[in-house]
Motif scaffolding. Structure first.
Motif, PDB file in Angstrom:
ATOM      1  N   ILE A 406       0.889  -1.251   0.074  1.00 41.98           N
ATOM      2  CA  ILE A 406      -0.096   0.152  -0.052  1.00 41.98           C
ATOM      3  C   ILE A 406       1.136   1.171   0.132  1.00 41.98           C
ATOM      4  CG2 ILE A 406      -0.117   0.275   2.731  1.00 41.98           C
ATOM      5  CD1 ILE A 406      -3.158   0.980   2.027  1.00 41.98           C
ATOM      6  N   ARG A 407       0.525   2.386  -0.548  1.00 34.02           N
ATOM      7  CA  ARG A 407       1.192   3.649  -0.712  1.00 34.02           C
ATOM      8  C   ARG A 407       1.493   4.102   0.840  1.00 34.02           C
ATOM      9  NH1 ARG A 407      -2.379   6.744  -5.032  1.00 34.02           N
ATOM     10  NH2 ARG A 407      -4.081   5.447  -3.900  1.00 34.02           N
ATOM     11  N   GLU A 408       2.504   4.574   1.132  1.00 26.67           N
ATOM     12  CA  GLU A 408       2.876   5.326   2.354  1.00 26.67           C
ATOM     13  C   GLU A 408       2.819   4.246   3.626  1.00 26.67           C
ATOM     14  OE1 GLU A 408       0.786   8.833   2.810  1.00 26.67           O
ATOM     15  OE2 GLU A 408       1.060   9.427   0.684  1.00 26.67           O
ATOM     16  N   LEU A 409       3.261   2.945   3.240  1.00 27.42           N
ATOM     17  CA  LEU A 409       3.320   1.893   4.377  1.00 27.42           C
ATOM     18  C   LEU A 409       3.647   2.548   5.633  1.00 27.42           C
ATOM     19  CD1 LEU A 409       2.111  -1.071   4.990  1.00 27.42           C
ATOM     20  CD2 LEU A 409       4.362  -1.660   4.371  1.00 27.42           C
ATOM     21  N   PRO A 410       3.235   2.545   6.701  1.00 27.61           N
ATOM     22  CA  PRO A 410       3.715   3.026   7.994  1.00 27.61           C
ATOM     23  C   PRO A 410       5.094   2.627   8.225  1.00 27.61           C
ATOM     24  CG  PRO A 410       1.487   2.380   8.351  1.00 27.61           C
ATOM     25  CD  PRO A 410       1.776   2.043   7.017  1.00 27.61           C
ATOM     26  N   LYS A 411       6.243   3.293   8.654  1.00 28.80           N
ATOM     27  CA  LYS A 411       7.519   2.960   8.585  1.00 28.80           C
ATOM     28  C   LYS A 411       7.604   1.709   9.772  1.00 28.80           C
ATOM     29  CE  LYS A 411       8.665   6.739  11.835  1.00 28.80           C
ATOM     30  NZ  LYS A 411       7.607   7.525  11.813  1.00 28.80           N
ATOM     31  N   GLU A 412       6.603   1.742  10.888  1.00 27.31           N
ATOM     32  CA  GLU A 412       6.614   0.880  11.758  1.00 27.31           C
ATOM     33  C   GLU A 412       6.194  -0.401  11.315  1.00 27.31           C
ATOM     34  OE1 GLU A 412       5.987   4.903  13.588  1.00 27.31           O
ATOM     35  OE2 GLU A 412       5.108   3.517  11.954  1.00 27.31           O
ATOM     36  N   LEU A 413       5.260  -0.493  10.354  1.00 25.59           N
ATOM     37  CA  LEU A 413       5.129  -1.747   9.593  1.00 25.59           C
ATOM     38  C   LEU A 413       6.087  -2.349   8.806  1.00 25.59           C
ATOM     39  CD1 LEU A 413       1.172  -1.363   8.985  1.00 25.59           C
ATOM     40  CD2 LEU A 413       2.356  -3.255  10.558  1.00 25.59           C
ATOM     41  N   LYS A 414       6.778  -1.481   8.236  1.00 24.53           N
ATOM     42  CA  LYS A 414       7.896  -1.853   7.131  1.00 24.53           C
ATOM     43  C   LYS A 414       8.976  -2.503   7.912  1.00 24.53           C
ATOM     44  CE  LYS A 414       7.739   1.637   3.344  1.00 24.53           C
ATOM     45  NZ  LYS A 414       8.256   2.898   2.908  1.00 24.53           N
ATOM     46  N   GLU A 415       9.189  -1.981   9.151  1.00 23.56           N
ATOM     47  CA  GLU A 415      10.194  -2.617   9.995  1.00 23.56           C
ATOM     48  C   GLU A 415       9.785  -3.759  10.371  1.00 23.56           C
ATOM     49  OE1 GLU A 415      13.468  -1.442  13.607  1.00 23.56           O
ATOM     50  OE2 GLU A 415      11.912  -0.143  12.783  1.00 23.56           O
ATOM     51  N   ALA A 416       8.644  -3.873  11.078  1.00 27.60           N
ATOM     52  CA  ALA A 416       8.180  -5.092  11.780  1.00 27.60           C
ATOM     53  C   ALA A 416       8.101  -6.405  10.668  1.00 27.60           C
ATOM     54  CB  ALA A 416       6.774  -4.916  12.418  1.00 27.60           C
ATOM     55  N   PHE A 417       7.626  -6.049   9.432  1.00 23.47           N
ATOM     56  CA  PHE A 417       7.127  -7.114   8.418  1.00 23.47           C
ATOM     57  C   PHE A 417       8.195  -6.979   7.598  1.00 23.47           C
ATOM     58  CE2 PHE A 417       3.207  -6.653  10.367  1.00 23.47           C
ATOM     59  CZ  PHE A 417       2.483  -7.801   9.884  1.00 23.47           C
TER      60      PHE A 417
END
Length: 539
Positions: A406-417
């Motif tokens: 998804i556009r502008e995926l939250p950075k917290e989710l990028k790192e966690a996933f």
């Protein structure tokens, strides 16, 4: 009358405005002493305040310069949802003179959300404040469907107003709000209203001016909404400021996505990664124990000897993040072993990637005869699922479904996933799936390409698929074929076009160049191991 005279005498004697917040039984709930020019209303109990209801308090305060109600008085009435507000002017003899009064209006009753009554002598007031307030609440209840379930629609869903404040063109904001509305629906929210405000510059404190905030409060009041969802990521101070001013719960796009992930995570790995993302989002927002932040924290932590609650909260979050990382490390080892086994078997890995809700899970089910969860909603799939697919020529591949982008995926989710998305690094071929029927298909395809580039997967062999072709008009099909001449058009639902895809996949797997079987050997991965079933029926 006696109360007005006593209030005027006290105010004149001390040279300051004095106010009373009076409940519906006529009892003073708060006494406020301000300055010569104004009063500051303290934080009020939220016990009675909810969508479709007023505060149950009316404000009566003095004005020492003979002036009527000002903008601040009316804004306080609106934001605090007071039953009414009245200003009592005091003459040079310390006597009450004129009463200026205003009250809120039912939806659609006027251009403004309130009615300012003509001034009259303080002893000739005939309005029944309680009756006015109760009539307004009855009208708001009809507008909001059910007063016994404040802030909820007839479906039982919580009502939310979506808000976009940006410098981008309105068309771009509208498209982004459409996606936010889809996210809200996935999260279980009902969205009766949307507000779009294009600004030349973002207000760092409130995003926009108090006048526009007042309009948003009106929209929420009339819609019976108890939640504001802002498109974009808000800073901790912005969330706190907006919650304090509007008296509503405030969340941003990141919180909404995190909530969706929390609802849909089904496996141990998925739940751990979501929890870590939520904790990392919360960590910098633990500023102080005020009303806005208490809603974010959800009761985390307790008071320990020698530590403030804030310090305990932060320490516990750090400790929990550490434990989650350790658990994910163990899951990675297990996942790495499974991938190493696939590499030893010499089976090429083909991964389905694409924007969320593009139909990747449906395509996996159709090709392999599986029954992986596939729903028409965003982020229905969070955990990667792998299935073995056998072709008529006795060739086999591992087909993997992954979490949507998804556009502008939250950075917290990028790192966690990050570890989940690393599943793609073992892929010999990527099948990028796009929803051909979506009006923003070009932007979504570009977003997926950008994310793959960020993940350094730009050189991985790739096929581009336009799914949901059965839902596209003939005119639009012509446009899409010109935009994406190399795309394979198909419908995972009707199976049309599947043979072209399987032939293209088989040709790429057989071709040799670019195929990297065995790359998964020794690699780590934090995604869940769904296991590889026996070979499925030929598609």
């Amino acid at each position: 009358m006696d109360q007005a005279r006593e209030l005027a005498a006290i105010s004149y004697g001390i040279g300051r405005q004095v106010g009373l917040l009076i409940d519906r039984k006529g009892r003073p709930a708060h006494i406020i002493v301000g300055s010569q020019k104004g009063i500051l209303i303290p934080e009020l109990d939220r016990a009675r305040l909810s969508a479709g209801r007023l505060r149950g308090l009316r404000l009566l305060h003095t004005h020492l310069a003979g002036e009527g109600l000002n903008e601040e008085d009316l804004t306080d009435m609106l934001f605090l949802r007071l039953d009414s507000v009245a200003a009592l002017t005091v003459d040079g003899m310390a006597q009450p003179a004129t009463l200026h009064m205003a009250h809120l209006l039912p939806p659609g009753a006027g251009d403004a959300p309130y009615d300012v009554l003509p001034p009259r002598p303080f002893d000739r007031v005939e309005e029944d404040c309680n009756a006015l307030a109760e009539a307004l609440e009855a009208e708001l209840a009809r507008e909001g469907e059910r007063i016994d379930a404040p802030g909820k629609a007839a479906s039982g869903r919580e009502k939310a107003v979506l808000v976009s404040v940006a410098t981008a063109p309105k068309a771009v904001q509208d498209a982004s709000l459409d996606e936010l509305a889809a996210l809200a629906d996935t999260a279980g929210l009902d969205v009766p209203e949307r507000v779009v405000q294009r600004v030349s510059a973002i207000n760092p404190k409130f995003l926009l001016g108090k006048g526009k905030l007042a309009e948003i409060e009106i929209v929420a009041l009339r819609a019976g909404a108890s939640l504001l969802v802002f498109d974009g990521e808000l800073s901790p101070s912005q969330i706190r400021n907006l919650a304090e001013v509007t008296q509503l719960r405030v969340i941003d796009r990141t919180q909404l996505i995190l909530d969706i992930f929390a609802q849909h995570a089904a496996t141990r790995s998925g739940k751990l990664q979501v929890e870590m993302a939520q904790l990392k989002y919360l960590q910098p927002r633990l500023v102080r124990q005020d009303r806005a932040m208490s809603r974010l924290m959800g009761g985390i932590g307790g008071r320990g000897p020698g530590e403030t609650k804030l310090e305990v909260d932060r320490r516990r979050i750090r400790e929990r993040i550490g434990r989650i990382k350790d658990e994910l490390k163990e899951l990675r080892k297990r996942r790495a072993a499974a991938r190493a086994g696939r590499a030893r078997a010499g089976l090429p890995v083909v991964s389905l990637v694409g924007y969320t809700n593009a139909g990747k899970s449906t395509l996996l089910n159709t090709l392999t005869g599986s029954a992986v969860l596939a729903e028409n909603r965003l982020f229905a799939t969070l955990d990667p699922t792998s299935r073995r697919l056998r072709f008529p020529s006795d060739h086999e591949i591992i087909l993997t479904d992954t979490v949507g982008f998804i556009r502008e995926l939250p950075k917290e989710l990028k790192e966690a996933f990050r570890a989940t998305l690393e599943e793609l690094e073992a892929a010999d071929l990527l099948v990028a799936v796009a929803d051909a029927s979506h009006p923003e298909v070009e932007a979504q395809a570009a977003a997926v390409a950008d994310i793959l580039q960020e993940m350094e997967l730009g050189d991985t062999p790739r096929l581009f698929v336009l799914n949901k072709w059965d839902a596209v008009s003939e005119e639009r099909r012509w446009e899409l074929r010109n935009l994406f001449p190399e795309a394979i058009a198909l419908s995972a639902k009707t199976r049309d076009g599947l043979s072209e895809l399987t032939e293209a996949v088989l040709a790429r797997v057989r071709s040799g160049p670019g195929v990297r079987v065995g790359r998964a050997e020794g690699a780590e991965d934090a995604s869940t191991d769904e296991g590889i079933p026996e070979p499925s029926a030929t598609p």
